[in-house]
Design a protein around this motif. Structure first.
Motif, PDB file in Angstrom:
ATOM      1  N   ASP A  38       0.839  -1.194   0.000  1.00 50.69           N
ATOM      2  CA  ASP A  38       0.000   0.000   0.000  1.00 50.69           C
ATOM      3  C   ASP A  38       0.876   1.245   0.000  1.00 50.69           C
ATOM      4  OD1 ASP A  38      -2.484  -1.403   0.196  1.00 50.69           O
ATOM      5  OD2 ASP A  38      -2.066  -1.747   2.322  1.00 50.69           O
ATOM      6  N   LEU A  39       0.551   2.191  -0.860  1.00 52.41           N
ATOM      7  CA  LEU A  39       1.262   3.460  -0.881  1.00 52.41           C
ATOM      8  C   LEU A  39       0.586   4.428   0.078  1.00 52.41           C
ATOM      9  CD1 LEU A  39       1.898   3.942  -4.705  1.00 52.41           C
ATOM     10  CD2 LEU A  39       3.479   3.062  -2.984  1.00 52.41           C
ATOM     11  N   GLY A 287      -2.631  -4.219  20.907  1.00 51.55           N
ATOM     12  CA  GLY A 287      -2.620  -2.779  21.047  1.00 51.55           C
ATOM     13  C   GLY A 287      -3.902  -2.099  20.612  1.00 51.55           C
ATOM     14  N   ILE A 288      -4.572  -2.642  19.600  1.00 52.33           N
ATOM     15  CA  ILE A 288      -5.827  -2.070  19.126  1.00 52.33           C
ATOM     16  C   ILE A 288      -6.893  -2.158  20.213  1.00 52.33           C
ATOM     17  CG2 ILE A 288      -7.675  -2.271  17.428  1.00 52.33           C
ATOM     18  CD1 ILE A 288      -5.145  -1.295  16.140  1.00 52.33           C
ATOM     19  N   GLU A 289      -7.069  -3.369  20.769  1.00 44.84           N
ATOM     20  CA  GLU A 289      -8.076  -3.576  21.811  1.00 44.84           C
ATOM     21  C   GLU A 289      -7.751  -2.752  23.058  1.00 44.84           C
ATOM     22  OE1 GLU A 289     -10.149  -7.248  24.345  1.00 44.84           O
ATOM     23  OE2 GLU A 289      -8.591  -7.673  22.834  1.00 44.84           O
ATOM     24  N   ARG A 314      -3.965   0.040   5.531  1.00 50.29           N
ATOM     25  CA  ARG A 314      -5.102  -0.505   6.276  1.00 50.29           C
ATOM     26  C   ARG A 314      -4.758  -0.678   7.750  1.00 50.29           C
ATOM     27  NH1 ARG A 314      -5.705  -3.163   1.307  1.00 50.29           N
ATOM     28  NH2 ARG A 314      -4.290  -4.826   1.945  1.00 50.29           N
ATOM     29  N   ASP A 315      -3.522  -1.093   8.028  1.00 51.76           N
ATOM     30  CA  ASP A 315      -3.100  -1.240   9.423  1.00 51.76           C
ATOM     31  C   ASP A 315      -3.127   0.106  10.137  1.00 51.76           C
ATOM     32  OD1 ASP A 315      -2.369  -4.072   9.178  1.00 51.76           O
ATOM     33  OD2 ASP A 315      -0.756  -3.340   7.910  1.00 51.76           O
ATOM     34  N   ARG A 316      -2.645   1.118   9.468  1.00 55.43           N
ATOM     35  CA  ARG A 316      -2.609   2.452  10.073  1.00 55.43           C
ATOM     36  C   ARG A 316      -4.017   3.002  10.260  1.00 55.43           C
ATOM     37  NH1 ARG A 316       2.659   5.170   9.483  1.00 55.43           N
ATOM     38  NH2 ARG A 316       4.163   3.591   8.862  1.00 55.43           N
ATOM     39  N   GLU A 317      -4.902   2.723   9.315  1.00 56.82           N
ATOM     40  CA  GLU A 317      -6.283   3.172   9.461  1.00 56.82           C
ATOM     41  C   GLU A 317      -6.938   2.523  10.671  1.00 56.82           C
ATOM     42  OE1 GLU A 317      -8.266   2.380   5.814  1.00 56.82           O
ATOM     43  OE2 GLU A 317      -7.271   4.011   4.712  1.00 56.82           O
ATOM     44  N   GLN A 325      -2.961   8.117  17.697  1.00 59.83           N
ATOM     45  CA  GLN A 325      -2.835   9.420  17.046  1.00 59.83           C
ATOM     46  C   GLN A 325      -1.554   9.634  16.257  1.00 59.83           C
ATOM     47  OE1 GLN A 325      -3.682  10.566  21.027  1.00 59.83           O
ATOM     48  NE2 GLN A 325      -4.988  12.236  20.354  1.00 59.83           N
ATOM     49  N   ASP A 326      -0.613   8.692  16.340  1.00 59.58           N
ATOM     50  CA  ASP A 326       0.648   8.847  15.626  1.00 59.58           C
ATOM     51  C   ASP A 326       1.304   7.478  15.545  1.00 59.58           C
ATOM     52  OD1 ASP A 326       2.814   9.944  14.325  1.00 59.58           O
ATOM     53  OD2 ASP A 326       3.105  11.565  15.766  1.00 59.58           O
TER      54      ASP A 326
END
Length: 354
Positions: A38-39, A287-289, A314-317, A325-326
């Motif tokens: 992904d770009l 980390g997401i949960e 997609r991972d960053r989204e 936030q970063d």
């Protein structure tokens, strides 16, 4: 360290960098082949980026007594929108090869606008040329250049090394950016690689996410960047957590470390923190949960995702959607840590004042 110890340490560092470079190339190639590359779109300063690439090879060029030159057209805007990491990767591959295969003379990089076909009002076509005075490439071998794992001559490969993936990856990346890549060369006459890429024009009226992360704090002493800032690190890999902790302590941060997301949530319920560095893939609770749980009780604390350098858009989204936030990429580099601290320390101080 004495001279012998320093020599061994430098060998270890160089060997580690070489291994990391090979692994990065293999992983990039695998992602491209699987259609998972992904770009990312963000602000790109072509001048700064090209200058930093040339600086990267300045020591090697000086050792070989070859000259490095760069020319950037004044028509290129101050800022465009594209994937800076991947553009830089292409240039590093091509300039690196030019320096490697040039024993005397020079390497020149030219960046200019390409005024061939119109790409609409919001896009532009950039052209790059990398010229060298090196050994050159036989005409009947040039078709092999952009094939994966291709080595044109075993004797040359033994002398100069390489995986045979750099040009194949560069070709795929250029094509992902809507462009093309080619070469003109003769044996003993050097080589000229050219590639074009389609980038988006920067439109000031559009507010991009990265503009919200652009605050900078100018401090005379980097050791005071995070002075008095309480930081929670959630990372299950001991090497990663130790390295990140040492970097943050170096800049004045007060750090606690936990090994999974559940421990981070529990500790945050008992202790006040100003900033969180959160790994994504951890046992018990990822980390997401964990960030989703933290946002229920601590909506304002900055959470920085620590993710692999090969994570896609997609991972960053997914990280942004859960409230992170970063981002910082693995392996960790001090420049990224400084950027994050420069971005978020002013915000943390403003929250304390309020």
């Amino acid at each position: 360290m004495d001279e012998e110890q320093r020599g061994f340490a430098e060998i270890m560092i160089d060997s580690g960098k070489s291994l990391l470079y090979i692994l990065n190339e293999i992983l990039d190639f695998s992602k491209i082949e699987a259609g998972k590359m992904d770009l990312e779109q963000g602000p790109v300063d072509i001048r700064d980026m090209l200058n930093s690439v040339m600086e990267l090879f300045s020591i090697k060029a000086a050792e070989k007594k070859i000259e490095l030159y760069s020319e950037i057209s004044s028509q290129i805007p101050e800022r465009v929108r594209g994937d800076e990491t991947r553009i830089r990767q292409i240039l590093i591959n091509l300039v690196g090869n030019a320096v490697k295969f040039t024993e005397k003379g020079s390497v020149t990089v030219i960046a200019e606008m390409d005024h061939s076909p119109e790409y609409g009002p919001h896009h532009l076509l950039l052209s790059f040329k990398i010229k060298d005075t090196g050994i050159g490439i036989a005409l009947d071998k040039q078709h092999q250049l952009f094939q994966s794992f291709s080595q044109l001559d075993p004797a040359i490969n033994r002398k100069f090394g390489g995986t045979g993936l750099g040009l194949a990856i560069s070709k795929k990346l250029v094509e992902l950016m809507g462009g093309a890549i080619g070469v003109q060369s003769e044996i003993g006459q050097g080589a000229e690689f050219q590639f074009t890429i389609v980038l988006e024009k920067w439109r000031e009226e559009i507010v991009y996410v990265e503009d919200h992360l652009a605050a900078r704090l100018e401090l005379p002493d980097r050791n005071s960047l995070a002075s008095g800032i309480r930081i929670l690190i959630a990372e299950d890999q001991a090497v990663n957590s130790h390295l990140l902790e040492e970097m943050l302590r170096k800049f004045g941060g007060v750090c606690d470390v936990v090994g999974n997301g559940a421990q981070a949530v529990d500790l945050l319920a008992k202790t006040q923190y100003d900033l969180i560095f959160m790994d994504i893939q951890m046992p018990v609770m990822d980390g997401i949960e964990a960030t989703c749980e933290i946002r229920k009780t601590h909506p304002g604390i900055p959470v920085i995702a620590a993710i692999t350098a090969f994570a896609g858009e997609r991972d960053r989204e997914a990280c942004l959607q859960c409230g992170m936030q970063d981002f910082i990429s693995k392996p960790f580099h001090s420049a990224e840590i400084i950027r994050v601290l420069n971005t978020w320390v002013p915000y943390i101080h403003s929250q304390k004042v309020n």
